[in-house]
Design a protein around this motif. Structure first.
Motif, PDB file in Angstrom:
ATOM      1  N   PRO A   1       2.890  -5.053  -2.512  1.00  0.00           N
ATOM      2  CA  PRO A   1       2.632  -4.093  -2.348  1.00  0.00           C
ATOM      3  C   PRO A   1       3.845  -2.938  -1.726  1.00  0.00           C
ATOM      4  O   PRO A   1       4.704  -4.022  -1.168  1.00  0.00           O
ATOM      5  CB  PRO A   1       1.919  -3.958  -0.913  1.00  0.00           C
ATOM      6  CG  PRO A   1       0.962  -5.357  -0.355  1.00  0.00           C
ATOM      7  CD  PRO A   1       2.412  -6.009  -0.933  1.00  0.00           C
ATOM      8  N   PRO A   2       3.848  -2.178  -2.433  1.00  0.00           N
ATOM      9  CA  PRO A   2       5.259  -1.142  -2.306  1.00  0.00           C
ATOM     10  C   PRO A   2       5.845  -0.786  -0.470  1.00  0.00           C
ATOM     11  O   PRO A   2       3.597  -0.461  -0.037  1.00  0.00           O
ATOM     12  CB  PRO A   2       5.040  -0.072  -3.236  1.00  0.00           C
ATOM     13  CG  PRO A   2       3.707  -0.432  -3.350  1.00  0.00           C
ATOM     14  CD  PRO A   2       2.644  -1.214  -3.350  1.00  0.00           C
ATOM     15  N   LYS A   3       6.228  -0.927  -0.212  1.00  0.00           N
ATOM     16  CA  LYS A   3       6.453  -0.164   1.367  1.00  0.00           C
ATOM     17  C   LYS A   3       7.586   0.506   1.752  1.00  0.00           C
ATOM     18  O   LYS A   3       7.657   1.203   2.230  1.00  0.00           O
ATOM     19  CB  LYS A   3       7.492  -1.678   2.292  1.00  0.00           C
ATOM     20  CG  LYS A   3       6.975  -2.565   2.059  1.00  0.00           C
ATOM     21  CD  LYS A   3       7.557  -3.929   2.499  1.00  0.00           C
ATOM     22  CE  LYS A   3       6.573  -5.253   2.638  1.00  0.00           C
ATOM     23  NZ  LYS A   3       6.794  -6.410   3.493  1.00  0.00           N
ATOM     24  N   PHE A   4       7.570   1.821   0.849  1.00  0.00           N
ATOM     25  CA  PHE A   4       8.146   3.005   0.428  1.00  0.00           C
ATOM     26  C   PHE A   4       7.548   3.911   0.282  1.00  0.00           C
ATOM     27  O   PHE A   4       6.009   3.629  -0.150  1.00  0.00           O
ATOM     28  CB  PHE A   4       9.746   2.820  -0.544  1.00  0.00           C
ATOM     29  CG  PHE A   4       8.833   2.504  -1.851  1.00  0.00           C
ATOM     30  CD1 PHE A   4       8.493   4.085  -2.912  1.00  0.00           C
ATOM     31  CD2 PHE A   4       8.666   1.367  -2.546  1.00  0.00           C
ATOM     32  CE1 PHE A   4       8.022   3.365  -4.242  1.00  0.00           C
ATOM     33  CE2 PHE A   4       8.766   0.963  -3.940  1.00  0.00           C
ATOM     34  CZ  PHE A   4       8.244   2.137  -4.754  1.00  0.00           C
ATOM     35  N   LYS A   5       7.711   5.188   0.234  1.00  0.00           N
ATOM     36  CA  LYS A   5       6.794   6.681  -0.411  1.00  0.00           C
ATOM     37  C   LYS A   5       7.521   6.660  -1.530  1.00  0.00           C
ATOM     38  O   LYS A   5       6.379   7.839  -2.323  1.00  0.00           O
ATOM     39  CB  LYS A   5       7.001   7.599   1.380  1.00  0.00           C
ATOM     40  CG  LYS A   5       6.299   7.166   1.995  1.00  0.00           C
ATOM     41  CD  LYS A   5       4.458   6.795   1.668  1.00  0.00           C
ATOM     42  CE  LYS A   5       3.683   6.078   3.565  1.00  0.00           C
ATOM     43  NZ  LYS A   5       2.496   6.418   2.538  1.00  0.00           N
ATOM     44  N   MET A   6       8.697   7.412  -1.397  1.00  0.00           N
ATOM     45  CA  MET A   6       9.831   7.425  -2.286  1.00  0.00           C
ATOM     46  C   MET A   6      10.866   6.378  -2.564  1.00  0.00           C
ATOM     47  O   MET A   6      11.282   5.609  -1.634  1.00  0.00           O
ATOM     48  CB  MET A   6      10.283   9.151  -2.290  1.00  0.00           C
ATOM     49  CG  MET A   6      10.850   9.170  -3.549  1.00  0.00           C
ATOM     50  SD  MET A   6      12.682   8.735  -3.504  1.00  0.00           S
ATOM     51  CE  MET A   6      13.136   9.912  -1.845  1.00  0.00           C
TER      52      MET A   6
ATOM     53  N   TRP B   1       4.781   6.849  -3.370  1.00  0.00           N
ATOM     54  CA  TRP B   1       4.047   5.947  -4.436  1.00  0.00           C
ATOM     55  C   TRP B   1       3.286   7.047  -2.369  1.00  0.00           C
ATOM     56  O   TRP B   1       4.051   6.915  -1.574  1.00  0.00           O
ATOM     57  CB  TRP B   1       3.862   4.687  -4.230  1.00  0.00           C
ATOM     58  CG  TRP B   1       3.153   3.869  -3.293  1.00  0.00           C
ATOM     59  CD1 TRP B   1       2.548   3.508  -2.078  1.00  0.00           C
ATOM     60  CD2 TRP B   1       1.753   3.257  -3.858  1.00  0.00           C
ATOM     61  NE1 TRP B   1       1.447   2.279  -2.369  1.00  0.00           N
ATOM     62  CE2 TRP B   1       0.768   3.241  -3.768  1.00  0.00           C
ATOM     63  CE3 TRP B   1       1.365   3.122  -5.270  1.00  0.00           C
ATOM     64  CZ2 TRP B   1      -0.106   2.159  -3.669  1.00  0.00           C
ATOM     65  CZ3 TRP B   1      -0.253   2.577  -6.196  1.00  0.00           C
ATOM     66  CH2 TRP B   1      -0.893   2.317  -4.648  1.00  0.00           C
ATOM     67  N   SER B   2       1.317   7.038  -3.410  1.00  0.00           N
ATOM     68  CA  SER B   2       1.040   6.859  -1.404  1.00  0.00           C
ATOM     69  C   SER B   2      -0.092   5.574  -1.274  1.00  0.00           C
ATOM     70  O   SER B   2      -0.698   5.459  -2.215  1.00  0.00           O
ATOM     71  CB  SER B   2       0.237   8.101  -2.147  1.00  0.00           C
ATOM     72  OG  SER B   2      -0.597   8.581  -0.337  1.00  0.00           O
ATOM     73  N   ASP B   3      -0.129   5.613  -0.422  1.00  0.00           N
ATOM     74  CA  ASP B   3      -1.227   4.899   0.154  1.00  0.00           C
ATOM     75  C   ASP B   3      -2.348   5.004  -0.692  1.00  0.00           C
ATOM     76  O   ASP B   3      -3.241   4.477  -0.517  1.00  0.00           O
ATOM     77  CB  ASP B   3      -1.631   4.707   2.027  1.00  0.00           C
ATOM     78  CG  ASP B   3      -0.242   4.250   2.122  1.00  0.00           C
ATOM     79  OD1 ASP B   3       0.530   3.444   1.849  1.00  0.00           O
ATOM     80  OD2 ASP B   3       0.231   4.809   3.588  1.00  0.00           O
ATOM     81  N   THR B   4      -3.167   6.342  -0.672  1.00  0.00           N
ATOM     82  CA  THR B   4      -4.368   6.463  -1.399  1.00  0.00           C
ATOM     83  C   THR B   4      -4.381   6.088  -2.709  1.00  0.00           C
ATOM     84  O   THR B   4      -5.398   5.663  -3.085  1.00  0.00           O
ATOM     85  CB  THR B   4      -4.638   7.925  -1.195  1.00  0.00           C
ATOM     86  OG1 THR B   4      -3.366   8.520  -2.393  1.00  0.00           O
ATOM     87  CG2 THR B   4      -4.544   8.719  -0.103  1.00  0.00           C
ATOM     88  N   GLY B   5      -3.305   5.536  -3.500  1.00  0.00           N
ATOM     89  CA  GLY B   5      -2.968   4.672  -4.485  1.00  0.00           C
ATOM     90  C   GLY B   5      -2.575   5.465  -6.110  1.00  0.00           C
ATOM     91  O   GLY B   5      -1.777   5.451  -6.953  1.00  0.00           O
TER      92      GLY B   5
END
Length: 211
Positions: A150-155, A190-194
């Motif tokens: 899974p991505p571990k970044f927001k941007m 990327w947001s945790d909401t998908g």
């Protein structure tokens, strides 16, 4: 004789079979539940009987039902409502992840190309494009970008060359010309909401850039 007769007297017991008692109890409870549902369905217009005895009986039935629920709750017979735990989904196989990522890849590639319409700023390669998408499974999004999880970044910024290796070559066609991604990097959010977003610049081929 009197003493023998008195001594032989026995207390009269209720010989009603237990199943019959339970049946009466269930029927009474069902009637009370129906009463509750009727009142709640029309709280302002529910008709109230003019008979004091009828009103008293309804109140007694409701009180009895409430006490019964309290006792069942105290005894653990009724499950207490609380935050439900999401049922964990079985992990996807690598093949399933790749298949889902490929669908996401093709959708993103098509969506970005559709945005590459002609604008005056295309002459200098400074037209802007932005693609918004949704991917409920972080593992799939990670597979799309080759993150190994899974991505571990927001941007995060990917070089345009790297981005196109992951998503596929992206070119837009206009009359007498072809449009390319011209920004040196593509921004990925990327947001945790998908929810996710890809953005960058596009335009005509620029001699100073290597495509």
């Amino acid at each position: 004789m009197a003493s023998q007769a008195s001594g032989s007297k026995r207390k009269i017991e209720d010989t009603t079979p237990a199943p019959a008692k339970r049946a009466r109890s269930n029927a009474a409870q069902a009637a009370t539940v129906a009463l509750v549902n009727s009142i709640l369905a029309n709280p302002k217009g529910y008709p109230i009987s003019g008979s004091e005895d009828v009103v008293r009986k309804s109140l007694v039935d409701l009180a009895t039902y409430a006490r019964s629920l309290e006792q069942q709750l105290a005894g653990g017979a009724i499950p207490v409502a609380g935050p439900s735990k999401a049922v964990a989904k079985p992990p996807r196989s690598q093949a399933e992840l790749e298949e889902a990522a490929d669908k996401l890849r093709r959708a993103a590639q098509s969506g970005i190309k559709k945005q590459m319409s002609w604008k005056p700023s295309c002459k200098t390669g400074s037209a802007k494009w932005s693609y918004d998408g949704i991917c409920p499974d972080p593992e799939v999004f990670g597979a799309l970008l080759g993150l190994g999880g899974p991505p571990k970044f927001k941007m995060k910024k990917f070089s345009t060359d790297e981005f196109q290796k992951l998503v596929g070559p992206i070119q837009g066609s206009v009359r007498y010309d072809t449009l390319y991604i011209t920004s040196a990097e593509v921004t990925v959010r990327w947001s945790d909401t998908g929810e996710f977003k890809f953005s960058g610049s596009y335009g005509k081929w620029q001699p100073s850039k290597d495509y």
